[in-house]
Scaffold this motif. Structure first.
Motif, short mmCIF file in Angstrom:
data_model
loop_
_atom_site.label_atom_id
_atom_site.label_comp_id
_atom_site.label_asym_id
_atom_site.label_seq_id
_atom_site.Cartn_x
_atom_site.Cartn_y
_atom_site.Cartn_z
N ALA A 167 -0.45 4.39 4.85
CA ALA A 167 -1.67 3.58 4.74
C ALA A 167 -1.97 2.82 6.02
CB ALA A 167 -1.53 2.59 3.58
N LYS A 181 -8.25 -2.56 1.05
CA LYS A 181 -8.77 -2.34 -0.30
C LYS A 181 -8.89 -3.65 -1.05
CE LYS A 181 -8.33 0.83 -4.15
NZ LYS A 181 -7.62 1.98 -4.73
N SER A 202 -0.85 2.37 -8.32
CA SER A 202 -0.44 2.25 -6.92
C SER A 202 0.46 1.06 -6.68
CB SER A 202 -1.68 2.15 -6.00
OG SER A 202 -2.33 0.92 -6.23
N LYS A 207 0.46 0.49 7.37
CA LYS A 207 1.13 -0.83 7.33
C LYS A 207 1.96 -1.08 8.59
CE LYS A 207 3.31 -0.03 3.48
NZ LYS A 207 2.88 1.38 3.30
N ASN A 262 -5.40 1.43 -9.65
CA ASN A 262 -4.75 0.47 -8.78
C ASN A 262 -3.42 0.02 -9.37
OD1 ASN A 262 -6.78 0.58 -6.91
ND2 ASN A 262 -7.92 -1.13 -7.79
N HIS A 297 7.82 -2.09 0.40
CA HIS A 297 7.53 -1.28 -0.77
C HIS A 297 8.12 -1.93 -2.03
CE1 HIS A 297 6.67 2.05 2.12
NE2 HIS A 297 5.79 2.35 1.19
N VAL A 338 -3.93 -5.37 0.55
CA VAL A 338 -3.68 -4.01 0.07
C VAL A 338 -4.37 -3.04 1.01
CG1 VAL A 338 -3.87 -2.41 -1.88
CG2 VAL A 338 -3.60 -4.87 -2.29
N LEU A 339 -3.58 -2.17 1.65
CA LEU A 339 -4.11 -1.17 2.57
C LEU A 339 -4.12 0.20 1.89
CD1 LEU A 339 -2.50 -1.89 6.07
CD2 LEU A 339 -4.88 -2.22 5.40
N GLN A 340 -5.16 0.96 2.14
CA GLN A 340 -5.22 2.33 1.67
C GLN A 340 -6.03 3.14 2.66
OE1 GLN A 340 -6.23 2.76 -2.44
NE2 GLN A 340 -6.40 4.98 -2.36
N GLY A 366 0.82 -1.19 0.00
CA GLY A 366 0.00 0.00 0.00
C GLY A 366 0.86 1.24 0.00
#
Length: 596
Positions: free
Chosen positions: A385, A561, A582, A387, A579, A541, A554-556, A381
Motif C-alpha cells: 500500500a 483511504k 482489510s 506504508k 473495510n 500489521h 489507512v493507506l490503500q 493498510g
C-alpha cells in the motif's frame, strides 16, 4: 482532508538556509588542484627530459672528442658533468613523484566527504552496488595519480626537445623522428577505437555480476536451505563467462596494438641506425652523431610507446573522474543547508506524491495529513500500500516527486542531515546495525553521552539484556563479531531511534521480531516518547500495538483511504464490510473496548 500550502512556511524561508556544500565548487577546486599539480609536474618533466639527453650527448662527445683527441682531461670533465646531471635527474624525478602523491592526497581530501555523501544518496535510490562504485572510482583515481602511468603523456609533451636535437644532428634524423612519432600516435588512436566500446561493455557486465552476487549472498540462508545454489552457480557462471569473453577480446586487441606499436618502434630505431650509417659513409655526419641520434630516437619514442601501453589506464581514470563529477553534479547538495535549531512545530504532509524513477504509477499519490507534538499516528493498510515508502519519505531518506513533508515548516528532505538527525528517530523495516560496539550503535556512531545511551536502552527495555553480553555496552557487533538475534537487533535499533529523545519518531514494523516482553517494552517506549512531546508514526500489521494511537491513517494503493481520530476511523470502518476485512483486528478490538 486537505491541508493547503497557504498554511505552510515556505522551505526557502527556513532559518538561515543557504548552500553549505556546492558540488560545482567542489568539482572546480578538485579540477584546479589536479591541473595545478599537473602543471608543476609538467614543468618538472621538461627539465627531466632535458637531463635525459645526458647519456646520448655524453656518448656523442666521448666518441667524437675524447677518442679523437685522446684527452683524459676532457673525459674527466665530461664524466663529472654527466654524473652531476644524472644526480639532478634523480632528484627532479623524485620531486615529481612527490607532486603526484600530493595531488592524489589533495584530491582525496577534497572529494572524500562529498563522494561518500553522494554514494549514500545513490545507495538509497539505486542500491548499494551503484553507491559503492563511487568510492571505488575515487580509490582508482588516487591509485592512477600515484602510479607511473600518469607521467608518460607529460614526457611526450616535451618531445619537441628531442626532435629539435635530432634536427640539429641532421635534418633526416628530425624527419625520421617526426614520422615515427606520428605513426605511434596513429596506432594509439586506432587501439583506442578498437578497445573502448568492448571494454565499456565488459565493465558494465562485470558490475552487474558483482551486484547480482552481492544481493544473492545476503540471502545465503534461503539459498542453502532450498538447494538453490547449483542453479544460481550456473547463472553466475554464464554471466561471468560473458563478461570474461568481452574482457578477453578487449585485452587481446589492446595487447595486439601494443605489440604492433613496440615492433614499429624497434623497426624505426633500426631504420634510423641504418640511415645514420649511410650518412656517415657519405660523410654527412659523424659516427658519434649516428650513435647519439639512435639513442635519442629511442628516448623520443619511449613515452609514446608507454602512452600506447597505458592508454586504457588513462581512459579508465577519465571515466572514473567523469562518474564522480556526474554524480556530484546530479546530486547537487540541495539538501545540504545550514544546520537548523531543534524545533517544536507540527509535522505536515502536503499533497505528497512519490514515484520510483522510471515507473509509470506513483507509489504514493496525494497524501495529506498533519501530526501535532505528543500525538501518535498509526499507519495501516494491506501489503504494497506504500506504508514503508511513506516512512522513508517522512524521514527524508527519499525525495518527494511532488508535494512535501514539513517539520515545523522545514522540508525534511532539504534539512541539513546532522541537525535533522537530532530531531528524528527512525526504525526501518529491515533492521541493520553497523560494525562497532553496542554503545556506538545506540549513540549513532558519535562520541555519545553514556548517560543518554543508557537512557535510550532503558526506554527500549534492553539495558538488562545488554548487561548480560560479554562486554556489556562495549560488546562489538557486526560482521565476524558477536551475533545478536533478530529480536535483540530490533530492540537495540529501537534504542538507537530513541537516543536523544527525538521530536519525530518513525517506526516501521517495530514489533516484527519481538516477543511479548519486547512488544510491551516497545509500547512503553512509544507512550513515553509521546508524553515527552514527540510525534510518533507507527507502521504495523499487528494492530494491537495501535492501542495508544491518537490518529489512524489507512493507506490503500498509495492513497489515503481513511484518516482521522482513531475512534472516528474505527467507527467509519465498521460501516463497510470490505473495510472490516482489510482491518479485522481493528474491528475486533473496537468491539472489545475501542482499542485498535
Amino acid at each position: 482532508m486537505h491541508f493547503g500550502r497557504k498554511n505552510l512556511p515556505k522551505p526557502a524561508e527556513s532559518k538561515g538556509a543557504r548552500p553549505a556544500l556546492d558540488a560545482k565548487s567542489v568539482i572546480r577546486e578538485a579540477r584546479y588542484t589536479f591541473v595545478r599539480g599537473l602543471g608543476w609536474a609538467g614543468v618538472m618533466s621538461g627539465f627531466i627530459n632535458v637531463l635525459q639527453l645526458t647519456v646520448p650527448l655524453f656518448m656523442l662527445q666521448v666518441h667524437d672528442r675524447v677518442i679523437n683527441s685522446q684527452s683524459t682531461d676532457t673525459l674527466k670533465l665530461l664524466l663529472v658533468i654527466a654524473i652531476g646531471a644524472i644526480i639532478l635527474y634523480g632528484i627532479l624525478d623524485f620531486i615529481r613523484a612527490l607532486i603526484f602523491q600530493e595531488m592524489a592526497k589533495s584530491l582525496l581530501r577534497r572529494l572524500n566527504l562529498p563522494a561518500i555523501s553522494a554514494a549514500m544518496g545513490v545507495a538509497l535510490e539505486k542500491g548499494s552496488v551503484q553507491g559503492t562504485q563511487v568510492l571505488r572510482d575515487l580509490s582508482d583515481l588516487r591509485t592512477f595519480i600515484n602510479g607511473n602511468t600518469i607521467g608518460a603523456p607529460l614526457e611526450a609533451i616535451w618531445a619537441p626537445i628531442f626532435l629539435g636535437v635530432m634536427f640539429a644532428l641532421h635534418p633526416y634524423y628530425g624527419i625520421a623522428g617526426l614520422i615515427a612519432v606520428l605513426t605511434l600516435i596513429g596506432l594509439s588512436l586506432l587501439g583506442d577505437l578498437l578497445v573502448r566500446q568492448i571494454t565499456k561493455e565488459a565493465t558494465d557486465a562485470n558490475l552487474r555480476n558483482i551486484g547480482d552476487i552481492g544481493s544473492t549472498v545476503s540471502n545465503a540462508e534461503a539459498i542453502e536451505a532450498m538447494g538453490m545454489l547449483p542453479a544460481l552457480a550456473m547463472r553466475w557462471r554464464l554471466s561471468q563467462q560473458h563478461a570474461s569473453e568481452l574482457l578477453d577480446i578487449g585485452n587481446a586487441r589492446s595487447k595486439g596494438m601494443y605489440s604492433v606499436s613496440r615492433s614499429a618502434r624497434f623497426g624505426m630505431q633500426i631504420c634510423v641506425l641504418a640511415m645514420g650509417a649511410y650518412l656517415v659513409i657519405q660523410g654527412e655526419t659523424t659516427p658519434g652523431a649516428m650513435i647519439g641520434g639512435t639513442v635519442i630516437m629511442g628516448r623520443l619514442l619511449l613515452p609514446f610507446d608507454n602512452v600506447t601501453r597505458d592508454w586504457r589506464a588513462w581512459v579508465s581514470a577519465l571515466s572514473s573522474w567523469g562518474r564522480i563529477r556526474n554524480i556530484l553534479e546530479e546530486r547537487q547538495s540541495e539538501r545540504e543547508i545550514e544546520p537548523t535549531p531543534r524545533s517544536e512545530g507540527p509535522l505536515v504532509v502536503d499533497n505528497l506524491v512519490y514515484a520510483v524513477p522510471g515507473a509509470n504509477v506513483p507509489v504514493l499519490r496525494g497524501i495529506n495529513f498533519n501530526l501535532n507534538p505528543g500525538e501518535i499516528l498509526g499507519v495501516v493498510g494491506p501489503s504494497a500500500a506504500g506504508k514503508s515508502t511513506l516512512s522513508r519519505v517522512l524521514v527524508g531518506a527519499a525525495k518527494p516527486t511532488a508535494g512535501g513533508v514539513y517539520l515545523d515548516g522545514h522540508s525534511t528532505y532539504l534539512w541539513e542531515r546532522g541537525s535533522f538527525g537530532d530531531m528524528v528517530g527512525y526504525l526501518p523495516q529491515s533492521v541493520s546495525l553497523l560494525n562497532g560496539t553496542i554503545r556506538e550503535n545506540i549513540g549513532r556512531m558519535r562520541h555519545a553521552n553514556p548517560r543518554k545511551v543508557i537512557d535510550a536502552a532503558r526506554a527500549a527495555g534492553v539495558h538488562e539484556m545488554i548487561g548480560r553480553l560479554p562486554l556489556g555496552y562495549d560488546t562489538p557487533i557486526g560482521a565476524g563479531r558477536h551475533t545478536l538475534s533478530g529480536g535483540q537487533q530490533q530492540r537495540i535499533a529501537l534504542a538507537r531511534a530513541l537516543y536523544g529523545w527525538p521530536r519525530l519518531l518513525v517506526l516501521d514494523e517495530p514489533n516484527a521480531n519481538l516477543d511479548a516482553e519486547g512488544e510491551a517494552s516497545l509500547l512503553r517506549a512509544v507512550k513515553q516518547a509521546a508524553d515527552a512531546g514527540a510525534m510518533v508514526v507507527l507502521i504495523a500489521h499487528r494492530q494491537n500495538i495501535m492501542q495508544y494511537a491518537h490518529k489512524l491513517l489507512v493507506l490503500q494503493e498509495g492513497r489515503v483511504k481513511q484518516f482521522g481520530e482513531r475512534t472516528d476511523v474505527i467507527r467509519s470502518m465498521t460501516q463497510d464490510d470490505d473495510n472490516i476485512k482489510s482491518l479485522p483486528t481493528v474491528k475486533r478490538n473496537q468491539h472489545n473496548g475501542g482499542a485498535a
